[in-house]
Design a protein around this motif. Structure first.
Motif: not given
Lengths: 506, 266, 314
Positions: A341-345
């Motif tokens: 889970v985390g930075d979409p990029l």
């Protein structure tokens, strides 16, 4: 005979060397996709008649992962919406409806190709503005969006074959209102069939995710689409309402919540305007004890955590046969610990940011309700970023059919687990909802798959898979999940006028 | 002295039976006292339709076609009675022909309206039409028999269970039709016919949460808009057609499309 | 003769095996392949990549299984195994060298004193088409000669004709004959035809006492693939979840590039977790992978793309 000389390869040092201890932690280094590929303007107007219309009101659109401001965009007033509708009408009357279908097809092919060429740019923008993982915008949203244009391009000059003896004609101006979960993909689901059938369009993207639609205007420029054929107005529900009310619109296509869908249907009552609705869902994902379990667990994960669960057809109710309840839950929980889970990029991110503060609040409220009602909550350990809107992947066990989390659409990464004993009971529970968009069935038994598929009251049944989409495959709901289909030959029909052409009428 | 004929009591047709209106009321139409259905009769009719739906929808398409054809046979057999209650023999004959035409559609819909879809990936994907569920029909007043049949048959052919509000001004043909249906092989409850005041009954059907679609052909413009608004409460499919039409697309308007995906692997 | 009892078998899968095998479950090919493809898309960079590459070296079974193998060839292989990159002392030794029985004595001599183990193929490798007595004799001989590990092949003929008990029995007896040597059981997946069969054979081998299960002999095309390895890892996970026993995995054949090695390790990491990230529980069987890994390691260190000319062929 040649003898190979052998010298000892070992030094004293080598001989003493013990096997070095292997470090166990393997943290993947950040692998961010570059933001440079897309340039975002500071301010956008509405795209009307092929030009940018300076908006009279604006609001800011942000990145839900960081809450940073991305751009200022227009909040369309009813007058601005009317301007867009008038531009669409003019384009329809003065050219687009009369253009040779084969030429219309070529415009769509151009759009498809341009989307393919600029795919990375769009994918990054989509993840920035919407919070979805880049691996999904890159591998799902963009390829499918381009494929949709490509598929419907081919229909533009073949409508007589799609609807033999029905003399298909365009309807006129289509008003299209799309949601924030798949902004560009929903745009393509709407615009591609509308243009293929010869209509012109006023599209309103969702309030929180306008940027990919506004960048799409640049694709239209590159494709040299005649001005006014596609118009894009941005803003919140007020802009959408103005579009629905506009007398110049001949057809409304809406994807979004059931509540708004009903309001639109009421608003259009008696107007004779055509309407298609793609609304909410509360899909059952049904696992039988003979299913290929590891693949079923992947299907469960894909069913509810894909796009943070912001999917109308998400498999949000897991129905597990009691005899395999424990292994399934064990496997599922174990699998959740590997979700990143985390930075979409970041290319390795599996679950991105929740699309908006408002949506996050709604998820929280329902999750609290679930806990209060007595369901047991599980969330894998994961560190959520401080800034932005985040919610950990969640599983509720001990859920009763009557709990809110088993009834209401959460539209977030929250799974409710229920059990069943027999196929009859599975069908009964699965259908026990006002919705009817999708369902999943996992079993190795062919006859049972077809038996289940026949009885599930849902527009899409995924058997031994989940959340698959394709431009050739019709998508849409039963009951309160809406009416009309998008995708496939059937997806053309809502954009075509057959009135008065039937033998014996009809 | 001439014989005094025995007069018929014109009742409702619900769940395969002929009850009087729960309200105990009647109204006079075409010189007869006709049952005047109430909202509770609407409720009972929808309930009967819902419970008949799985049986009717679950029949093979071939059987459904045969049952529909049997209706045509039953009407043809009593064509003179129907002629008296409608505009005449021609209307009856056209009605019979229309039913035969629809009967032939039952086992062709999936082939004309369905598809198999060449998705990009190792999946077999197909789309099949399925009935919507319980369909309410507000029948037009004219023509009395053909109008009703033209609106009921598309929904019925697709496998839906129907609750129809009979033509208010000309209800007798509808009741005669109910008697033909009762003696054919249509499962009880698959078709329910309510006589009474359209403006009283139709709104209850339009707002009923267990009705999936409504055909408002028999309502006037204002009434239709009202019904359509009420229909939004549970996202009903709303159809407004003609009193004398026949088309497979009319059947299609009471059908859902279901798409099934399955992987193709060893 | 009563059949040997299974040391480990998931609940419900007790012997006799034949009637119970269908309950072992099944594998959906499409979903398995999609999951494997999705894991292969992980982007492993910088320190995480160096970690993976070094781990790949540590886990490697450097292999030569040729008719033309000689003590000289094996000696060269051994030096490479111990010090893969003489100019980079930081690069660890590989896990083992894997040779034919005849070459075991030479291999043992050459790796003596190092951490590198000697693995020998046995049991009429690669076909397995010999009488069991000869296979057992061969296993006993290679162990006697000092092999640390034995890579046996299952009798695919027996498996495919449904004689699972024969396959099982043979593994049990080979395990006995191998004594303390670690037993890797080669399923030769490309001859098994389906993932369902791979899963069955995996569970069968683990039940019979395999320390490792291994995909392939490397003698057939279509050897190790990411999906088939994932299928086997999932079987290993089921055994672990059932009774806590940790069985090792060895994909072999067709792994030639560092990038592939990293993909296999990501798959391992996300399927069985960090506890399996050790040469004790995972091996990569390869003959030509090592130099590509070394080139990538040096590229990560220097930032410059490398040429094979700067790495010894063996």
């Amino acid at each position: 005979m040649l003898r190979v000389p052998i010298t000892s390869p070992l030094t004293e040092l080598d001989r003493k060397k013990e096997r070095a201890p292997v470090p166990k932690e393997w943290a993947y280094a950040p692998a961010p996709e570059s933001r440079d590929v897309v340039s975002i303007k500071e301010r956008y107007g509405h795209f009307v008649g092929g030009k940018w219309l300076e908006p009279s009101e604006t609001y800011t659109t942000i990145s839900p992962a960081t809450e940073e401001t991305l751009a200022e965009v227009g909040q369309a007033t009813p007058e601005e919406v009317e301007t867009a509708v008038a531009a669409a009408r003019e384009a329809f009357e003065n050219g687009w409806s009369g253009i040779a279908p084969a030429e219309r097809a070529k415009y769509l092919f151009r759009i498809a190709r341009t989307l393919q060429e600029r795919a990375r740019e769009f994918a990054v923008l989509e993840s920035l503005n919407g919070g979805k993982p880049i691996k999904e915008s890159r591998d799902v949203d963009l390829p499918l969006a381009a494929a949709h244009f490509f598929y419907y391009a081919g229909w533009a000059d073949k409508l007589e074959y799609a609807f033999p003896n029905r003399r298909p004609r365009p309807i006129g101006v289509a008003g299209q209102i799309i949601p924030w979960n798949f902004p560009l993909l929903m745009l393509s689901w709407k615009i591609a069939p509308a243009l293929a059938a010869g209509n012109t369009v006023v599209l309103k993207p969702a309030e929180t995710t306008p940027l990919s639609a506004l960048l799409f205007a640049d694709v239209l420029r590159q494709a040299e689409l005649p001005p006014g054929v596609v118009n894009i107005v941005t803003g919140d529900g007020r802009a959408g309402a103005a579009l629905v009310k506009s007398e110049g619109v001949d057809k409304i296509a809406f994807t979004g919540s059931t509540e708004v869908g009903k309001a639109i249907q009421r608003e259009l009552a008696g107007t004779g305007k055509k309407l298609t609705l793609e609304l909410g869902g509360k899909a059952a994902n049904i696992i039988f004890d003979d299913a290929a379990l590891d693949q079923a667990v992947e299907g469960i994960v894909n069913g509810i955590y894909f796009n943070q669960g912001h999917v109308c057809c998400a498999g949000s109710r897991l129905l597990v046969q009691e005899s395999i309840y424990e292994p399934v839950i064990e496997k599922l929980k174990r699998r959740l610990t590997t979700l990143r889970v985390g930075d979409p990029l970041d290319k390795n991110t599996d679950v991105g940011a929740i699309n908006s503060k408002q949506q996050l609040d709604k998820i929280r409220e329902l999750v609290e309700a679930g806990e209060e009602e007595g369901a047991e909550i599980y969330q894998p350990p994961c560190r959520l970023p401080e800034k932005g809107y985040w919610f950990a992947p969640t599983v509720f066990t001990n859920v009763a059919q009557s709990y809110r989390i088993a009834q209401e659409e959460i539209f977030g990464p929250v799974l409710s687990v229920l059990t069943f004993r027999t196929p009859e009971e599975a069908v009964e529970k699965a259908n026990n909802t006002p919705y009817g968009l999708s369902a999943g069935v996992w079993t190795e038994k062919g006859s049972r798959i077809l038996w289940m598929a026949e009885r599930l009251r849902a527009g899409v049944v995924w058997a031994n898979t989940f959340n698959r989409f394709d431009p050739t495959s019709p998508f849409g709901g039963y009951k309160e999940s809406g009416f009309g289909r998008e995708g496939g030959l059937h997806g053309l029909e809502p954009y075509i006028d057959f009135d008065g052409t039937e033998p014996f009428g009809g | 002295m001439a014989r005094l004929p025995v007069k018929k009591t014109y009742k409702l047709f619900i769940g395969g039976a002929f009850p009087r209106s729960e309200s105990g009321r009647t109204y006079e139409a075409e010189g007869q006292n006709v049952a005047r259905a109430s909202r509770k009769d609407v409720r009972d009719a929808v309930r009967a339709a819902r419970s008949a739906f799985p049986k009717w929808a679950g029949m093979t398409a071939y059987n459904r076609g045969q049952v529909l054809y049997r209706i045509a046979e039953m009407i043809e057999a009593r064509d003179s009675e129907f002629a008296e209650l409608s505009t005449g023999l021609e209307e009856v004959e056209r009605t019979v022909d229309r039913i035969v035409w629809y009967a032939g559609w039952a086992d062709k819909l999936a082939q004309v309206l369905g598809s198999s879809n060449p998705v990009s990936g190792p999946y077999f994907n197909f789309t099949v039409p399925e009935p919507t569920g319980v369909v309410a029909v507000v029948a037009p007043d004219e023509p009395p028999l053909l109008g009703l049949v033209s609106r009921v048959l598309p929904a019925l052919t697709g496998g839906n269970a129907v609750v129809a509000v009979a033509p208010e001004k000309h209800p007798l043909a509808a009741i005669e039709l109910a008697e033909a249906l009762a003696t054919s092989d249509v499962p009880g409850g698959a078709v329910n016919l309510l006589t009474g005041h359209r403006e009283e009954l139709a709104p209850w059907l339009a707002s009923h949460m267990d009705v999936n679609a409504i055909d408002v052909t028999g309502a006037d413009d204002g009434g239709a808009a009202e019904l359509e608004r009420a229909a939004a409460d549970n996202v009903k499919r709303v159809v407004r057609g003609g009193p004398d039409t026949q088309s497979p697309w009319e059947i299609a308007s009471f059908l859902e499309l279901k798409t099934v995906w399955h992987p193709v692997g060893q | 003769m009563p059949m040997a009892q299974a040391p480990v078998l998931p609940r419900g899968f007790e012997l006799p095996l034949e009637p119970r095998l269908p309950r072992i479950g099944s594998v959906d090919a499409v979903a398995l392949e999609e999951r494997a493809a999705s894991l292969a898309k992980r982007s492993i960079k910088k320190e995480a990549k160096v970690f993976a590459l070094e781990l790949a070296v540590r886990m490697m079974d450097l292999t030569t299984l040729e008719g033309q193998d000689t003590p000289g060839k094996v000696a060269a292989l051994a030096s490479k195994a111990i010090r893969p990159d003489p100019s980079e002392p930081g690069v660890p030794s590989v896990a083992a060298i894997c040779v034919y029985p005849n070459l075991v004595p030479a291999a043992v001599a050459r790796v003596e004193g190092s951490s590198v183990k000697v693995a020998s193929v046995a049991t009429a490798f690669p076909s397995g088409q010999s009488p069991i007595e000869l296979k057992l004799e061969e296993v006993a001989w290679v162990v006697d000669q000092g092999a640390d590990e034995v890579d046996m092949v299952i009798d695919r003929g027996a498996f495919l004709s449904g004689r699972y008990a024969k396959v099982y029995d043979e593994i049990v007896r080979v395990k006995e004959a191998a004594g303390d040597a670690h037993l890797k059981v080669i399923l030769e997946v490309s001859e098994l035809g389906t993932y369902d069969n791979v899963r069955r054979a995996s569970l069968l081998a683990m039940a019979a006492g395999a320390d490792f299960i291994k995909t392939s002999t490397g003698k057939l095309p279509g050897a190790a693939t990411l999906p088939v390895t994932l299928c086997m890892l999932e079987a290993i996970r089921d055994v672990y979840e059932e009774n806590g026993r940790m069985v090792g995995m060895k994909p072999a054949g067709g792994i030639r590039q560092a990038k592939q090695a990293v993909q296999y390790l990501v798959q391992l990491h996300e399927t069985l977790g960090p506890d399996w990230l050790t040469p004790d529980l995972y091996r990569l069987g390869a003959s030509s992978l090592l130099n590509d890994v070394l080139m990538q390691l040096r590229k990560e260190k220097t930032g410059v793309y490398q040429s094979p000319d700067y790495f010894t062929v063996d």
